[in-house]
Write a protein that holds these residues in place. Structure first.
Motif, PDB file in Angstrom:
ATOM      1  N   ASP A  87       0.828  -1.202   0.000  1.00  0.00           N
ATOM      2  CA  ASP A  87       0.000   0.000   0.000  1.00  0.00           C
ATOM      3  C   ASP A  87       0.868   1.260   0.000  1.00  0.00           C
ATOM      4  OD1 ASP A  87      -2.624   1.439   0.378  1.00  0.00           O
ATOM      5  OD2 ASP A  87      -1.652   2.004   2.250  1.00  0.00           O
ATOM      6  N   LYS A  88       1.914   1.245   0.812  1.00  0.00           N
ATOM      7  CA  LYS A  88       2.766   2.429   0.932  1.00  0.00           C
ATOM      8  C   LYS A  88       3.575   2.694  -0.333  1.00  0.00           C
ATOM      9  CE  LYS A  88       3.196   2.213   5.963  1.00  0.00           C
ATOM     10  NZ  LYS A  88       4.077   1.898   7.112  1.00  0.00           N
ATOM     11  N   VAL A  89       4.164   1.641  -0.919  1.00  0.00           N
ATOM     12  CA  VAL A  89       4.994   1.874  -2.115  1.00  0.00           C
ATOM     13  C   VAL A  89       4.127   2.312  -3.288  1.00  0.00           C
ATOM     14  CG1 VAL A  89       6.889   0.368  -1.400  1.00  0.00           C
ATOM     15  CG2 VAL A  89       4.980  -0.601  -2.721  1.00  0.00           C
ATOM     16  N   GLY A  90       2.889   1.818  -3.323  1.00  0.00           N
ATOM     17  CA  GLY A  90       1.967   2.293  -4.353  1.00  0.00           C
ATOM     18  C   GLY A  90       1.690   3.776  -4.192  1.00  0.00           C
ATOM     19  N   LYS A  91       1.515   4.212  -2.957  1.00  0.00           N
ATOM     20  CA  LYS A  91       1.269   5.628  -2.697  1.00  0.00           C
ATOM     21  C   LYS A  91       2.496   6.476  -3.024  1.00  0.00           C
ATOM     22  CE  LYS A  91      -2.341   4.996   0.767  1.00  0.00           C
ATOM     23  NZ  LYS A  91      -2.703   5.006   2.210  1.00  0.00           N
ATOM     24  N   TYR A 228      -5.680   0.368 -10.318  1.00  0.00           N
ATOM     25  CA  TYR A 228      -4.819  -0.773 -10.615  1.00  0.00           C
ATOM     26  C   TYR A 228      -4.053  -1.204  -9.362  1.00  0.00           C
ATOM     27  CZ  TYR A 228      -0.616  -3.266 -11.975  1.00  0.00           C
ATOM     28  OH  TYR A 228       0.402  -4.180 -12.033  1.00  0.00           O
ATOM     29  N   LEU A 229      -3.494  -0.238  -8.651  1.00  0.00           N
ATOM     30  CA  LEU A 229      -2.690  -0.547  -7.470  1.00  0.00           C
ATOM     31  C   LEU A 229      -3.501  -1.282  -6.405  1.00  0.00           C
ATOM     32  CD1 LEU A 229      -0.730   2.829  -7.174  1.00  0.00           C
ATOM     33  CD2 LEU A 229       0.246   0.609  -7.794  1.00  0.00           C
ATOM     34  N   THR A 230      -4.710  -0.802  -6.145  1.00  0.00           N
ATOM     35  CA  THR A 230      -5.511  -1.376  -5.065  1.00  0.00           C
ATOM     36  C   THR A 230      -6.288  -2.626  -5.491  1.00  0.00           C
ATOM     37  OG1 THR A 230      -7.330   0.153  -5.577  1.00  0.00           O
ATOM     38  CG2 THR A 230      -5.754   0.836  -3.894  1.00  0.00           C
TER      39      THR A 230
END
Length: 264
Positions: A87-91, A228-230
């Motif tokens: 979650d963090k690296v996506g953000k 896409y990330l989530t």
């Protein structure tokens, strides 16, 4: 926030983020992700910052995940859960793509795994001749995270993205430039000067124009990035982390042997 794994310096309108944790070759673990999130927000909100540069050490930009830490957990019989990290690296990557300021990645040595994704998130990538990009996830029984697959498909198309993700082969700096994902390749000793020259050019340029060009490009090409990330990246990577193949891949990497994957 007290920064322990990276440095953040601002001078003449240029913010330089230097990942500096040689113990694990700048692996993007939970702490590194927290610090990256912090400086991305800090740079975006600071009116004195006009351009942002991300860099690592000469030996490695970032080795990706902390495989040694995963190995210790697996050997101790613990469960590896990286949902929070994903979650963090996506953000982090989404924050860089949405940033209103130009972002440059200055890459020397190896960028592996999440390190590749972080570099490719930048608007411009400048490489030393010794740079190489390795989508190493598949060697651990994983899928790319930190937006890696999405970024490669957007920048290279489906076939080349699939080749790099499925084979995990190293992509040398010059080949990456031929593919169009690297802006410039320079001799190792000229990387710092070339990076700062480009940063200074943008710092002296039409900042409102740059901000809105980036906004247009995000709307045209990345409007579904967060979804896409989530909806795809986190659940697919979580399934891989829960597999026996992931445990085998980590053990084989640390024990320097060929992995015996079973598809389980």
């Amino acid at each position: 926030m007290e920064l322990q794994k990276l440095h953040y310096d601002v001078a003449n309108g240029i913010a330089v983020v230097t990942m500096d944790y040689p113990k694990n070759l700048n692996a993007i673990d939970e702490q590194m992700a927290d610090e990256l999130l912090y400086v991305v927000k800090l740079a975006e909100e600071d009116p004195d910052v006009k351009v942002v540069v991300f860099k690592g050490a000469s030996k490695a930009f970032s080795a990706g995940g902390d495989i040694g830490y995963f190995y210790q957990l697996i050997q101790a019989g613990g469960k590896v859960n990286m949902d929070s990290l994903f979650d963090k690296v996506g953000k982090v990557t989404n924050g860089i793509k949405k940033m209103s300021k130009m972002v440059i990645a200055s890459v020397s040595g190896a960028a592996a795994g999440a390190g590749v994704s972080l570099a490719l998130t930048a608007d411009f990538v400048i490489c030393a001749e010794n740079a190489k990009f390795i989508m190493a996830f598949v060697n651990l029984g994983l899928v790319p995270d930190t937006g890696g697959t999405y970024l490669l498909v957007k920048q290279l198309g489906e076939k080349r993205a699939l080749e790099l993700c499925a084979t995990g082969r190293p992509l040398p700096a010059m080949e990456a430039k031929e593919f169009g994902i690297v802006y410039k390749v320079v001799p190792n000793e000229e990387l710092e000067a070339a990076t700062m020259k480009l940063a200074e050019k943008f710092a002296a340029g039409p900042l409102i124009s740059y901000k809105n060009i980036k906004k247009q490009i995000y709307a045209a090409s990345f409007a579904d990035y967060e979804q896409y990330l989530t909806a795809c990246e986190i659940p697919t990577q979580s399934e891989c982390v829960a597999s026996s193949d992931f445990c085998e891949g980590v053990k084989a990497f640390v024990e320097k042997r060929k992995a015996a994957f079973e598809g389980k």
